[in-house]
Design a protein around this motif. Sequence first.
Motif, mmCIF file in Angstrom:
data_model
loop_
_atom_site.group_PDB
_atom_site.id
_atom_site.type_symbol
_atom_site.label_atom_id
_atom_site.label_comp_id
_atom_site.label_asym_id
_atom_site.label_seq_id
_atom_site.Cartn_x
_atom_site.Cartn_y
_atom_site.Cartn_z
ATOM 1 N N THR A 93 83.491 25.591 78.836
ATOM 2 C CA THR A 93 82.127 26.179 77.975
ATOM 3 C C THR A 93 80.816 25.338 78.431
ATOM 4 O O THR A 93 79.907 26.049 78.392
ATOM 5 N N THR A 94 81.177 23.903 78.481
ATOM 6 C CA THR A 94 80.107 23.105 78.873
ATOM 7 C C THR A 94 79.586 23.489 80.272
ATOM 8 O O THR A 94 78.217 23.574 80.576
ATOM 9 N N ILE A 95 80.394 23.685 81.127
ATOM 10 C CA ILE A 95 79.956 24.169 82.401
ATOM 11 C C ILE A 95 79.243 25.330 82.417
ATOM 12 O O ILE A 95 77.911 25.405 83.105
ATOM 13 N N LEU A 96 79.844 26.466 81.561
ATOM 14 C CA LEU A 96 79.129 27.623 81.440
ATOM 15 C C LEU A 96 77.563 27.409 80.913
ATOM 16 O O LEU A 96 76.661 28.274 81.255
ATOM 17 N N ALA A 97 77.477 26.581 79.948
ATOM 18 C CA ALA A 97 76.356 26.365 79.320
ATOM 19 C C ALA A 97 75.378 25.786 80.153
ATOM 20 O O ALA A 97 74.037 26.135 80.185
ATOM 21 N N VAL A 98 75.680 24.887 81.038
ATOM 22 C CA VAL A 98 74.795 24.297 82.027
ATOM 23 C C VAL A 98 74.301 25.140 82.971
ATOM 24 O O VAL A 98 72.891 25.252 83.244
ATOM 25 N N LEU A 99 74.989 26.160 83.310
ATOM 26 C CA LEU A 99 74.703 27.080 84.564
ATOM 27 C C LEU A 99 73.925 27.918 83.749
ATOM 28 O O LEU A 99 73.006 28.439 84.408
ATOM 29 N N ALA A 100 74.200 28.381 82.551
ATOM 30 C CA ALA A 100 73.112 29.244 81.785
ATOM 31 C C ALA A 100 71.736 28.530 81.695
ATOM 32 O O ALA A 100 70.576 29.377 81.878
ATOM 33 N N LEU A 101 71.527 27.468 81.345
ATOM 34 C CA LEU A 101 70.521 26.718 80.796
ATOM 35 C C LEU A 101 69.783 26.694 82.318
ATOM 36 O O LEU A 101 68.511 26.539 82.657
#
Length: 100
Positions: A5-13
């Motif tokens: 979830t953290t990785i996906l959030a960073v990629l989206a940002l």
Amino acid sequence: MKSITTILAVLALSAAVVTAADEKPKAAEGEKKHGDPEAMFKKLDADNDGKVSEAEFLNGPMGKKDPAHAKEVFAKKDANKDGSLSLEEMKAGGHEKKAK
């Protein structure tokens, strides 16, 4: 699960930041940015006599790209029809977009 979830959030940002950085203000459709008329006048006035002759104008970028259009533009800009352009005539315009 928390790391995904953290990785996906960073990629989206990151994607949002990159996309926003690529957005540059663009000129309206069909609109061109014209340079500084004084700077262009100095570049075109090859013999530094304070005026731009038709030959000097045709040796400029517009004349090299489309000589026939450059002749038309020169004729429109030459308000007093003396065969040369003053700085005031260069600033005044007379350059309408070429119809296609």
